[in-house]
Design a protein around this motif. Sequence first.
Motif, PDB file in Angstrom:
ATOM      1  N   LEU A 111      13.680 -81.995  -6.092  1.00 13.30           N
ATOM      2  CA  LEU A 111      13.573 -80.665  -6.110  1.00 13.30           C
ATOM      3  C   LEU A 111      13.364 -79.863  -4.929  1.00 13.30           C
ATOM      4  O   LEU A 111      12.963 -80.180  -3.780  1.00 13.30           O
ATOM      5  CB  LEU A 111      11.930 -80.573  -6.827  1.00 13.30           C
ATOM      6  N   LYS A 112      13.984 -78.635  -5.078  1.00  9.02           N
ATOM      7  CA  LYS A 112      13.631 -77.584  -3.863  1.00  9.02           C
ATOM      8  C   LYS A 112      12.198 -77.229  -3.442  1.00  9.02           C
ATOM      9  O   LYS A 112      11.331 -77.197  -4.181  1.00  9.02           O
ATOM     10  CB  LYS A 112      14.340 -76.311  -4.025  1.00  9.02           C
ATOM     11  N   PHE A 113      11.813 -77.577  -2.223  1.00  9.30           N
ATOM     12  CA  PHE A 113      10.508 -77.381  -1.534  1.00  9.30           C
ATOM     13  C   PHE A 113       9.917 -75.854  -1.783  1.00  9.30           C
ATOM     14  O   PHE A 113      10.780 -75.054  -1.295  1.00  9.30           O
ATOM     15  CB  PHE A 113      10.356 -77.878  -0.254  1.00  9.30           C
ATOM     16  N   HIS A 114       8.949 -75.614  -2.207  1.00 11.95           N
ATOM     17  CA  HIS A 114       8.282 -74.408  -2.211  1.00 11.95           C
ATOM     18  C   HIS A 114       6.897 -74.476  -1.643  1.00 11.95           C
ATOM     19  O   HIS A 114       6.190 -75.080  -2.184  1.00 11.95           O
ATOM     20  CB  HIS A 114       8.200 -73.730  -3.842  1.00 11.95           C
ATOM     21  N   GLN A 115       6.607 -73.662  -0.673  1.00 10.28           N
ATOM     22  CA  GLN A 115       5.400 -73.846  -0.091  1.00 10.28           C
ATOM     23  C   GLN A 115       4.367 -73.190  -1.070  1.00 10.28           C
ATOM     24  O   GLN A 115       3.149 -73.601  -0.724  1.00 10.28           O
ATOM     25  CB  GLN A 115       5.411 -73.179   1.218  1.00 10.28           C
ATOM     26  N   ILE A 116       4.536 -72.256  -1.594  1.00 11.73           N
ATOM     27  CA  ILE A 116       3.500 -71.545  -2.323  1.00 11.73           C
ATOM     28  C   ILE A 116       3.788 -71.646  -3.888  1.00 11.73           C
ATOM     29  O   ILE A 116       4.777 -71.412  -4.322  1.00 11.73           O
ATOM     30  CB  ILE A 116       3.108 -70.181  -2.088  1.00 11.73           C
ATOM     31  N   ILE A 117       2.736 -72.424  -4.658  1.00  9.54           N
ATOM     32  CA  ILE A 117       3.218 -72.533  -5.954  1.00  9.54           C
ATOM     33  C   ILE A 117       1.944 -72.048  -6.885  1.00  9.54           C
ATOM     34  O   ILE A 117       0.928 -72.589  -6.711  1.00  9.54           O
ATOM     35  CB  ILE A 117       3.852 -73.793  -6.461  1.00  9.54           C
ATOM     36  N   ASN A 118       2.033 -71.233  -7.748  1.00  8.71           N
ATOM     37  CA  ASN A 118       0.875 -71.043  -9.192  1.00  8.71           C
ATOM     38  C   ASN A 118       0.957 -72.138  -9.832  1.00  8.71           C
ATOM     39  O   ASN A 118       2.057 -72.787 -10.306  1.00  8.71           O
ATOM     40  CB  ASN A 118       1.432 -69.852  -9.652  1.00  8.71           C
ATOM     41  N   ILE A 119      -0.182 -72.426 -10.225  1.00 12.99           N
ATOM     42  CA  ILE A 119      -0.514 -73.585 -11.519  1.00 12.99           C
ATOM     43  C   ILE A 119      -1.474 -72.848 -12.480  1.00 12.99           C
ATOM     44  O   ILE A 119      -2.707 -72.691 -12.274  1.00 12.99           O
ATOM     45  CB  ILE A 119      -0.969 -75.059 -10.864  1.00 12.99           C
ATOM     46  N   ALA A 120      -0.843 -72.314 -13.487  1.00 16.22           N
ATOM     47  CA  ALA A 120      -1.637 -71.643 -14.614  1.00 16.22           C
ATOM     48  C   ALA A 120      -1.006 -71.862 -15.981  1.00 16.22           C
ATOM     49  O   ALA A 120       0.200 -72.360 -15.840  1.00 16.22           O
ATOM     50  CB  ALA A 120      -1.389 -70.102 -14.219  1.00 16.22           C
ATOM     51  N   ASP A 121      -1.554 -71.674 -16.809  1.00 12.83           N
ATOM     52  CA  ASP A 121      -1.146 -71.973 -18.116  1.00 12.83           C
ATOM     53  C   ASP A 121      -0.196 -70.928 -18.840  1.00 12.83           C
ATOM     54  O   ASP A 121      -0.090 -69.915 -17.826  1.00 12.83           O
ATOM     55  CB  ASP A 121      -2.399 -72.587 -19.200  1.00 12.83           C
ATOM     56  N   ASP A 122       0.208 -71.063 -20.055  1.00 12.34           N
ATOM     57  CA  ASP A 122       1.229 -70.080 -20.367  1.00 12.34           C
ATOM     58  C   ASP A 122       0.565 -68.898 -20.972  1.00 12.34           C
ATOM     59  O   ASP A 122       1.060 -67.958 -21.224  1.00 12.34           O
ATOM     60  CB  ASP A 122       1.963 -70.699 -21.690  1.00 12.34           C
ATOM     61  N   GLU A 123      -0.834 -68.895 -21.261  1.00 14.51           N
ATOM     62  CA  GLU A 123      -1.405 -67.604 -22.236  1.00 14.51           C
ATOM     63  C   GLU A 123      -2.630 -67.076 -21.547  1.00 14.51           C
ATOM     64  O   GLU A 123      -3.605 -67.457 -21.914  1.00 14.51           O
ATOM     65  CB  GLU A 123      -1.581 -68.250 -23.387  1.00 14.51           C
ATOM     66  N   PRO A 124      -2.291 -66.084 -20.401  1.00 15.05           N
ATOM     67  CA  PRO A 124      -3.663 -65.313 -20.332  1.00 15.05           C
ATOM     68  C   PRO A 124      -4.159 -64.930 -21.415  1.00 15.05           C
ATOM     69  O   PRO A 124      -3.375 -64.519 -22.269  1.00 15.05           O
ATOM     70  CB  PRO A 124      -3.174 -64.348 -19.185  1.00 15.05           C
ATOM     71  N   CYS A 125      -5.396 -64.677 -21.607  1.00 16.32           N
ATOM     72  CA  CYS A 125      -6.135 -63.914 -22.649  1.00 16.32           C
ATOM     73  C   CYS A 125      -7.518 -63.677 -22.386  1.00 16.32           C
ATOM     74  O   CYS A 125      -8.039 -63.702 -21.468  1.00 16.32           O
ATOM     75  CB  CYS A 125      -6.014 -64.877 -23.932  1.00 16.32           C
ATOM     76  N   SER A 126      -8.028 -62.813 -23.276  1.00 20.18           N
ATOM     77  CA  SER A 126      -9.398 -62.290 -22.907  1.00 20.18           C
ATOM     78  C   SER A 126     -10.585 -63.400 -23.104  1.00 20.18           C
ATOM     79  O   SER A 126     -10.202 -64.507 -23.661  1.00 20.18           O
ATOM     80  CB  SER A 126      -9.748 -61.226 -24.008  1.00 20.18           C
ATOM     81  N   GLN A 127     -11.545 -63.043 -22.411  1.00 18.06           N
ATOM     82  CA  GLN A 127     -12.760 -64.214 -22.399  1.00 18.06           C
ATOM     83  C   GLN A 127     -13.155 -64.305 -23.960  1.00 18.06           C
ATOM     84  O   GLN A 127     -13.685 -65.354 -24.156  1.00 18.06           O
ATOM     85  CB  GLN A 127     -13.760 -63.944 -21.629  1.00 18.06           C
ATOM     86  N   ILE A 128     -13.214 -63.197 -24.532  1.00 11.88           N
ATOM     87  CA  ILE A 128     -14.009 -63.422 -25.968  1.00 11.88           C
ATOM     88  C   ILE A 128     -13.131 -64.311 -26.807  1.00 11.88           C
ATOM     89  O   ILE A 128     -13.731 -64.794 -27.538  1.00 11.88           O
ATOM     90  CB  ILE A 128     -13.856 -61.811 -26.573  1.00 11.88           C
ATOM     91  N   GLU A 129     -11.717 -64.446 -26.716  1.00 13.69           N
ATOM     92  CA  GLU A 129     -10.845 -65.038 -27.662  1.00 13.69           C
ATOM     93  C   GLU A 129     -11.302 -66.688 -27.388  1.00 13.69           C
ATOM     94  O   GLU A 129     -11.415 -67.480 -28.212  1.00 13.69           O
ATOM     95  CB  GLU A 129      -9.410 -64.933 -27.306  1.00 13.69           C
ATOM     96  N   VAL A 130     -11.578 -66.954 -26.039  1.00 13.36           N
ATOM     97  CA  VAL A 130     -11.689 -68.304 -25.530  1.00 13.36           C
ATOM     98  C   VAL A 130     -13.238 -68.630 -25.976  1.00 13.36           C
ATOM     99  O   VAL A 130     -13.328 -69.605 -26.843  1.00 13.36           O
ATOM    100  CB  VAL A 130     -11.863 -68.309 -24.090  1.00 13.36           C
ATOM    101  N   ILE A 131     -14.251 -67.588 -26.165  1.00 14.54           N
ATOM    102  CA  ILE A 131     -15.613 -67.985 -26.317  1.00 14.54           C
ATOM    103  C   ILE A 131     -15.541 -68.101 -27.878  1.00 14.54           C
ATOM    104  O   ILE A 131     -16.138 -68.986 -28.467  1.00 14.54           O
ATOM    105  CB  ILE A 131     -16.577 -66.815 -25.956  1.00 14.54           C
ATOM    106  N   GLN A 132     -14.864 -67.158 -28.621  1.00 13.12           N
ATOM    107  CA  GLN A 132     -14.933 -67.075 -30.139  1.00 13.12           C
ATOM    108  C   GLN A 132     -14.273 -68.586 -30.494  1.00 13.12           C
ATOM    109  O   GLN A 132     -14.910 -69.159 -31.461  1.00 13.12           O
ATOM    110  CB  GLN A 132     -13.976 -66.109 -30.607  1.00 13.12           C
ATOM    111  N   TYR A 133     -13.184 -69.016 -30.108  1.00  8.73           N
ATOM    112  CA  TYR A 133     -12.590 -70.250 -30.122  1.00  8.73           C
ATOM    113  C   TYR A 133     -13.589 -71.362 -30.138  1.00  8.73           C
ATOM    114  O   TYR A 133     -13.572 -72.361 -31.013  1.00  8.73           O
ATOM    115  CB  TYR A 133     -11.375 -70.538 -29.450  1.00  8.73           C
ATOM    116  N   CYS A 134     -14.589 -71.473 -29.144  1.00  4.42           N
ATOM    117  CA  CYS A 134     -15.421 -72.564 -28.900  1.00  4.42           C
ATOM    118  C   CYS A 134     -16.513 -72.378 -29.976  1.00  4.42           C
ATOM    119  O   CYS A 134     -16.783 -73.737 -30.433  1.00  4.42           O
ATOM    120  CB  CYS A 134     -16.097 -72.402 -27.485  1.00  4.42           C
ATOM    121  N   TYR A 135     -16.904 -71.205 -30.165  1.00  9.41           N
ATOM    122  CA  TYR A 135     -18.004 -71.050 -31.376  1.00  9.41           C
ATOM    123  C   TYR A 135     -17.465 -71.648 -32.418  1.00  9.41           C
ATOM    124  O   TYR A 135     -17.948 -72.366 -33.416  1.00  9.41           O
ATOM    125  CB  TYR A 135     -18.470 -69.668 -31.306  1.00  9.41           C
TER     126      TYR A 135
END
Length: 295
Positions: A205-229
Amino acid sequence: MKNPASLLNSKNKFLILGCGFSGSFFAKTIRQFGCTALTSSRSAIKDHNSFIFNSENGKVPNKKIFDGVTHILSCIPPDKNGKDPVLGSLKNKLKSLSLEWVGYLSTTGVYGNTKGDWVSEIDQPNPCQNRSLRRLNCEKEWIESGLPVQIFRLPGIYGPGRSTFEAIRNKKIRVISKKNQVFSRIHVADITNAIIYLLQNKNYLKFHQIINIADDEPCSQIEVIQYCYDLLGLKMPKPILFENAKEELSPIAQSFWMENRRVSNQLLCETLGYKLIYKNYKIGLKNCYLNSKKN
Ligand SMILES: NC(=O)c1ccc[n+]([C@@H]2O[C@H](COP(=O)([O-])OP(=O)(O)OC[C@H]3O[C@@H](n4cnc5c(N)ncnc54)[C@H](OP(=O)(O)O)[C@@H]3O)[C@@H](O)[C@H]2O)c1
């Protein structure tokens, strides 16, 4: 991209500086490859694989700890002056070693507020919080150190033992809604596995000095909290509008709501070919939920 002979094996010795949530997960996983992983904490030697490092009181590791070290992973945040604690105390020592690789866990806070737009590694950092300015300064220190450093920019980290479930159980949850506000996140296992993937495939692989590691789906906090409840079979309390909750929030909590961005993982997942284990909060939180039921 498969690598027939593992590049990670018993010849590799990792020092994990700052063995908190992400560091411990990484240490546990990298040992499964046969690598040695020694881990630091500020106050307590937890077992024969751990040592004390505390830049605040000048406690530096014994020089024997560094014997044969090939890889370093720093998970330590900036100090209050925006200096990197590891480089401040150990730069010369690290430079005297034959290091193959140094990883530094940073934050996507350095991008600042994009008002909900996507942001990637080619975008200029534009920090708007003091802590993000301090972080950017540490990134610069690492880049200028001359060490073979790779920087991983991370959004909110969650995983078994540190997720919305704990906040609900400990009654620390605040159900706040703010129109059009999203957050990006990453499961702790994907931080570890992405880094290991890059190390395993570094010859291809080509070397990249800076890499983001994030999942595919940014979303609102409410969606996350609702899912947990929903998973817990409980009713979510009625959300409070951010404008009404603001005064009660700590300055640090308020500051998180001042930034709205979607962090792109295109470089990691498309260009470099890493496959996320937990593509979105639903799959990741299900893992946390099932894990908590086991314990
Ligand atoms: N949590 C998040 O959502 C998030 C998001 C993006 C980026 N990050 C950043 O990513 C990195 C890893 O995050 P994390 O949540 O896994 O970290 P964490 O659990 O808070 O662990 C941080 C580690 O740093 C050590 N440490 C702190 N100050 C130190 C100093 N002056 N000298 C020596 N050791 C020191 C701590 O020592 P002790 O073990 O003794 O406490 C701890 O082991 C951190 O830099 C964090 O700021 C975190």
